[in-house]
Design a protein around this motif. Structure first.
Motif, PDB file in Angstrom:
ATOM      1  N   GLU A 274       0.843  -1.193   0.000  1.00 42.43           N
ATOM      2  CA  GLU A 274       0.000   0.000   0.000  1.00 42.43           C
ATOM      3  C   GLU A 274       0.881   1.246   0.000  1.00 42.43           C
ATOM      4  N   THR A 275       0.395   2.293  -0.640  1.00 45.11           N
ATOM      5  CA  THR A 275       1.201   3.512  -0.721  1.00 45.11           C
ATOM      6  C   THR A 275       0.320   4.741  -0.932  1.00 45.11           C
ATOM      7  N   ASN A 276       0.790   5.884  -0.447  1.00 37.40           N
ATOM      8  CA  ASN A 276       0.179   7.171  -0.776  1.00 37.40           C
ATOM      9  C   ASN A 276       1.193   8.096  -1.438  1.00 37.40           C
ATOM     10  N   ASP A 277       2.306   7.524  -1.875  1.00 37.43           N
ATOM     11  CA  ASP A 277       3.346   8.268  -2.583  1.00 37.43           C
ATOM     12  C   ASP A 277       2.909   8.423  -4.041  1.00 37.43           C
ATOM     13  N   PHE A 278       2.629   9.670  -4.452  1.00 31.73           N
ATOM     14  CA  PHE A 278       2.088   9.861  -5.795  1.00 31.73           C
ATOM     15  C   PHE A 278       3.110   9.500  -6.870  1.00 31.73           C
ATOM     16  N   GLY A 279       4.393   9.618  -6.573  1.00 31.10           N
ATOM     17  CA  GLY A 279       5.406   9.221  -7.545  1.00 31.10           C
ATOM     18  C   GLY A 279       5.316   7.747  -7.877  1.00 31.10           C
ATOM     19  N   ILE A 280       5.090   6.912  -6.857  1.00 35.20           N
ATOM     20  CA  ILE A 280       4.937   5.472  -7.068  1.00 35.20           C
ATOM     21  C   ILE A 280       3.665   5.194  -7.872  1.00 35.20           C
ATOM     22  N   ILE A 281       2.569   5.881  -7.499  1.00 35.22           N
ATOM     23  CA  ILE A 281       1.292   5.693  -8.194  1.00 35.22           C
ATOM     24  C   ILE A 281       1.391   6.159  -9.647  1.00 35.22           C
ATOM     25  N   GLU A 282       2.096   7.272  -9.868  1.00 37.47           N
ATOM     26  CA  GLU A 282       2.277   7.780 -11.232  1.00 37.47           C
ATOM     27  C   GLU A 282       3.003   6.764 -12.101  1.00 37.47           C
ATOM     28  N   ALA A 283       4.031   6.128 -11.540  1.00 33.71           N
ATOM     29  CA  ALA A 283       4.772   5.112 -12.295  1.00 33.71           C
ATOM     30  C   ALA A 283       3.879   3.930 -12.636  1.00 33.71           C
ATOM     31  N   ALA A 284       3.028   3.520 -11.682  1.00 30.09           N
ATOM     32  CA  ALA A 284       2.121   2.395 -11.920  1.00 30.09           C
ATOM     33  C   ALA A 284       1.122   2.721 -13.018  1.00 30.09           C
ATOM     34  N   VAL A 285       0.530   3.916 -12.951  1.00 34.10           N
ATOM     35  CA  VAL A 285      -0.457   4.315 -13.958  1.00 34.10           C
ATOM     36  C   VAL A 285       0.206   4.445 -15.329  1.00 34.10           C
ATOM     37  N   ALA A 286       1.411   4.992 -15.366  1.00 33.53           N
ATOM     38  CA  ALA A 286       2.126   5.124 -16.644  1.00 33.53           C
ATOM     39  C   ALA A 286       2.393   3.757 -17.251  1.00 33.53           C
ATOM     40  N   ASN A 287       2.847   2.803 -16.444  1.00 30.18           N
ATOM     41  CA  ASN A 287       3.118   1.458 -16.949  1.00 30.18           C
ATOM     42  C   ASN A 287       1.862   0.797 -17.499  1.00 30.18           C
ATOM     43  N   GLN A 288       0.773   0.901 -16.771  1.00 30.23           N
ATOM     44  CA  GLN A 288      -0.453   0.246 -17.218  1.00 30.23           C
ATOM     45  C   GLN A 288      -1.049   0.935 -18.440  1.00 30.23           C
ATOM     46  N   THR A 289      -0.908   2.251 -18.511  1.00 33.56           N
ATOM     47  CA  THR A 289      -1.412   2.982 -19.680  1.00 33.56           C
ATOM     48  C   THR A 289      -0.617   2.622 -20.926  1.00 33.56           C
ATOM     49  N   VAL A 290       0.702   2.560 -20.790  1.00 38.13           N
ATOM     50  CA  VAL A 290       1.548   2.196 -21.935  1.00 38.13           C
ATOM     51  C   VAL A 290       1.204   0.789 -22.417  1.00 38.13           C
ATOM     52  N   LEU A 338      -1.824   9.514 -23.783  1.00 40.99           N
ATOM     53  CA  LEU A 338      -2.789   8.908 -22.874  1.00 40.99           C
ATOM     54  C   LEU A 338      -2.288   8.941 -21.429  1.00 40.99           C
ATOM     55  N   ALA A 339      -1.022   8.574 -21.221  1.00 40.70           N
ATOM     56  CA  ALA A 339      -0.473   8.539 -19.866  1.00 40.70           C
ATOM     57  C   ALA A 339      -0.451   9.930 -19.245  1.00 40.70           C
ATOM     58  N   ARG A 340      -0.004  10.923 -20.004  1.00 39.61           N
ATOM     59  CA  ARG A 340       0.070  12.283 -19.468  1.00 39.61           C
ATOM     60  C   ARG A 340      -1.318  12.794 -19.077  1.00 39.61           C
ATOM     61  N   ALA A 341      -2.309  12.566 -19.926  1.00 36.78           N
ATOM     62  CA  ALA A 341      -3.661  13.052 -19.649  1.00 36.78           C
ATOM     63  C   ALA A 341      -4.264  12.355 -18.426  1.00 36.78           C
ATOM     64  N   LEU A 342      -4.052  11.042 -18.315  1.00 38.98           N
ATOM     65  CA  LEU A 342      -4.635  10.306 -17.187  1.00 38.98           C
ATOM     66  C   LEU A 342      -3.956  10.671 -15.862  1.00 38.98           C
ATOM     67  N   ILE A 343      -2.650  10.859 -15.884  1.00 37.30           N
ATOM     68  CA  ILE A 343      -1.938  11.235 -14.655  1.00 37.30           C
ATOM     69  C   ILE A 343      -2.363  12.625 -14.197  1.00 37.30           C
ATOM     70  N   ALA A 411       8.183   8.462 -17.140  1.00 33.42           N
ATOM     71  CA  ALA A 411       7.281   8.253 -15.999  1.00 33.42           C
ATOM     72  C   ALA A 411       7.231   6.799 -15.563  1.00 33.42           C
ATOM     73  N   GLU A 412       7.489   5.873 -16.504  1.00 30.97           N
ATOM     74  CA  GLU A 412       7.466   4.458 -16.154  1.00 30.97           C
ATOM     75  C   GLU A 412       8.594   4.081 -15.209  1.00 30.97           C
ATOM     76  N   LYS A 413       9.663   4.877 -15.205  1.00 28.90           N
ATOM     77  CA  LYS A 413      10.853   4.532 -14.426  1.00 28.90           C
ATOM     78  C   LYS A 413      10.949   5.312 -13.109  1.00 28.90           C
ATOM     79  N   LEU A 414       9.896   6.055 -12.755  1.00 31.73           N
ATOM     80  CA  LEU A 414       9.933   6.834 -11.525  1.00 31.73           C
ATOM     81  C   LEU A 414      10.122   5.949 -10.300  1.00 31.73           C
ATOM     82  N   SER A 415       9.508   4.769 -10.343  1.00 35.08           N
ATOM     83  CA  SER A 415       9.618   3.852  -9.202  1.00 35.08           C
ATOM     84  C   SER A 415       9.218   2.455  -9.636  1.00 35.08           C
ATOM     85  N   GLN A 416       9.808   1.468  -8.970  1.00 40.47           N
ATOM     86  CA  GLN A 416       9.417   0.073  -9.173  1.00 40.47           C
ATOM     87  C   GLN A 416       8.717  -0.487  -7.930  1.00 40.47           C
ATOM     88  N   ARG A 417       8.516   0.368  -6.936  1.00 39.41           N
ATOM     89  CA  ARG A 417       7.953  -0.102  -5.670  1.00 39.41           C
ATOM     90  C   ARG A 417       6.490  -0.520  -5.785  1.00 39.41           C
TER      91      ARG A 417
END
Length: 442
Positions: A274-290, A338-343, A411-417
Motif C-alpha cells: 500500500e502507498t500514498n506516494d504519488f510518484g509510485i502511483i504515477e509510475a504504476a499508472v504510466a506502466n499500465q497505460t503504456v 494517454l499517460a500524461r492526460a490520465l496522470i 514516468a514508467e521509471k519513476l519507481s518500481q515499488r
C-alpha cells in the motif's frame, strides 16, 4: 465460471448443423512452468496470484493433496512444506507467449478459430472433411504436444456448450485419453455423459446458479437438457432457453473468429505494498497505460475517452475508489498522450491521506484506426495525429526488435515499488534473450 457470450435471439436454421471442437489446455499455467522444468513432472506444483497470494493453478498432484483453487498460500504453508509443493509466481508473459503459439497451431488447422481465453479455443469444424473425429482430436493433441509441449483435451460436439462439457469429460476420464467426440447427438452414449455431469459444471451455470437449478430438481446436464423452455426462461431469461437448445445439440452461441475486434481494453495491477506516494502511483499508472496503448495499437484501434481508477484495499475498513476520465478531440493510441492526460486527471482527485492498493486503466469504446474525418469546428489536428502515429510506430518497431521495454517513457521509471511481489517467478524463457536457458556439453 465465465458465462458464455450469446446472441440476443435464437439462431437461424443454418446454425443447427454445426460441429465445434474445444481445445482446452490441461492445468495451463503449471504446464507452461513444466515446459522448461521437466524435473517437475509427477510433483505437486502451484502457481500463485499477484503478490504470491493465492493458488490460481494446480497440478493434478497438488489437487490430490486437497489444495483448492484460490487457496491462500500463507494458510497452506505447512502443507506446502510437508509435501514439497513447488510454488511459482505467475509469469503471464510466458503464459501469453505459449498461448499464442498454440493459437498459431490451431489457425493452421482451420482459420475458423475463436480464442475464448488464454487456455481455451473453439474451432468450427463444420466445413472440414473429417471422417473420424476421435482420431482427428488425438492428432490435434499430438501436434500441439510436439510443436509446443502443452497437453490439451479436446471436446467435439454440435454446440459450444456440449463441446466444453466433452472437453472436461475427456480431461477427467483417463479411458478417453483426452478426447471425447459427441458430435452425433443421437449417439447412444450422448445422454450418458450428460447424466454424469453435475449441473454446476455446465457453461453459464456454475456454483452461483446451481442452487436455484437444484431447487427445481435440475441436478445434471441431462436434467437441464429436458428442462421445459418456459421454466428455463423464467429462471435465466433468453440465456436459459439457449442453454437448453445447446444441450439438445442446437448451436445458439455466435462464433467469434480470432480477428473479432475488441470493444474495450483494461489493464490493472495490485501494488506490492500500500502507498500514498504519488510518484509510485504515477509510475504504476504510466506502466499500465503504456501496456494498454500497445494493445490498442495491435488491435488497430484508437480512443477518444480514457479512464483511470485508484483504489484502497477491499480487505480493510473504509474501502474507497477514485476515478478520473479524460476525453480527446482527436482519436489517439499514443502511449505518452494517454499517460500524461490520465496522470494529470488523477492528480485532481487524488487524496494523499489514503493508502492505495490497486490502479487500473480503462480504454472504452474502441474505434478503428482509419483516416480521421474532418470536423466543422476544426478540433481534430490531423498533422499531430499523423506525427503521433509515426512516433508510436517507431517505438513499437524498436521494442519489437530489441525487446519489450527497450524504449520507455520516463514516468514508467519513476519507481518500481508498485510492482507486485513475484519472488518465485520463473525466467522469461521464450521472451527475454538474457533469460534463455543454456546447455553445456561439459
Amino acid at each position: 465460471m465465465t458465462a458464455p457470450r450469446t446472441t440476443a435471439t435464437m439462431p437461424p436454421a443454418s446454425y443447427n448443423d454445426k460441429t465445434f471442437a474445444l481445445v482446452d489446455c490441461n492445468n495451463f499455467f503449471v504446464s507452461c512452468e513444466r515446459l522448461f522444468r521437466p524435473d517437475l513432472e509427477g510433483k505437486p506444483v502451484v502457481v500463485l496470484s499477484s503478490n504470491d497470494g493465492c493458488a490460481v493453478a494446480r497440478s493434478n498432484e497438488a489437487k490430490a493433496l486437497g489444495i483448492p483453487m484460490g487457496a491462500p498460500a500463507f494458510k497452506f504453508k505447512e502443507l506446502f512444506t510437508r509435501h514439497g509443493v513447488v510454488q511459482f509466481s505467475a509469469n503471464f508473459e510466458l503464459y501469453g507467449d505459449v498461448s499464442s503459439r498454440i493459437t498459431d497451431v490451431l489457425t493452421h488447422i482451420t482459420p475458423r478459430t475463436e480464442v475464448y481465453s488464454v487456455d481455451e479455443s473453439f474451432l468450427d469444424l463444420s466445413e472440414l472433411e473429417i471422417n473420424d473425429y476421435t482420431k482427428w482430436g488425438n492428432e490435434v493433441r499430438a501436434r500441439i504436444l510436439h510443436n509446443v509441449g502443452i497437453p490439451v483435451s479436446v471436446g467435439i460436439a454440435p454446440s459450444k456448450t456440449l463441446a466444453k462439457l466433452a472437453a472436461e469429460r475427456g480431461k477427467k476420464d483417463e479411458d478417453l485419453h483426452g478426447v471425447l467426440d459427441i458430435h452425433d447427438k443421437l449417439a447412444p452414449d450422448f445422454d450418458n455423459y450428460l447424466a454424469r455431469t453435475p449441473v454446476e459444471d455446465i457453461w453459464g451455470i456454475g456454483r452461483r446458479l446451481a442452487p436455484r437449478m437444484r431447487a427445481e430438481r435440475i441436478a445434471t446436464a441431462l436434467d437441464m437438457k429436458h428442462m421445459p423452455l418456459k421454466l428455463a426462461g423464467q429462471l435465466m431469461g433468453v440465456n436459459g432457453k439457449q442453454l437448453v437448445h445447446e444441450l439438445n445439440g442446437t448451436s445458439c452461441h455466435t462464433f467469434l473468429p480470432e480477428h473479432n475486434p475488441r470493444k474495450s481494453i483494461m489493464r490493472g495491477r495490485t501494488f506490492g505494498e500500500e502507498t500514498n506516494d504519488f510518484g509510485i502511483i504515477e509510475a504504476a499508472v504510466a506502466n499500465q497505460t503504456v501496456a494498454a496503448a500497445q494493445r490498442l495499437r495491435r488491435n488497430h484501434s484508437v480512443v477518444t475517452t480514457a479512464s483511470v481508477y485508484l483504489a484502497t484495499s477491499r480487505h480493510k475498513p473504509g474501502y474507497q475508489q477514485l476515478a478520473a476520465t479524460v476525453k480527446f478531440n482527436t482519436p489517439t493510441a499514443d502511449s505518452g498522450e494517454l499517460a500524461r492526460a490520465l496522470i494529470d486527471a488523477l492528480k485532481a482527485v487524488y487524496q494523499p491521506q489514503l493508502k492505495y492498493y490497486r490502479a487500473f486503466v480503462l480504454l472504452p469504446d474502441l474505434l478503428p484506426d482509419i483516416s480521421l474525418q474532418l470536423d466543422l469546428l476544426g478540433n481534430v489536428d490531423h498533422l499531430a495525429a499523423a506525427s503521433s502515429k509515426q512516433r508510436m510506430a517507431a517505438v513499437d518497431s524498436l521494442n519489437s526488435r530489441y525487446g519489450t521495454g527497450s524504449v520507455r517513457f520516463a514516468a514508467e521509471k519513476l519507481s518500481q515499488r508498485w510492482q507486485p511481489k513475484h519472488n518465485l517467478r520463473s525466467p522469461g524463457y521464450t521472451s527475454r534473450w538474457d533469460q534463455l536457458p543454456s546447455a553445456s556439453l561439459y
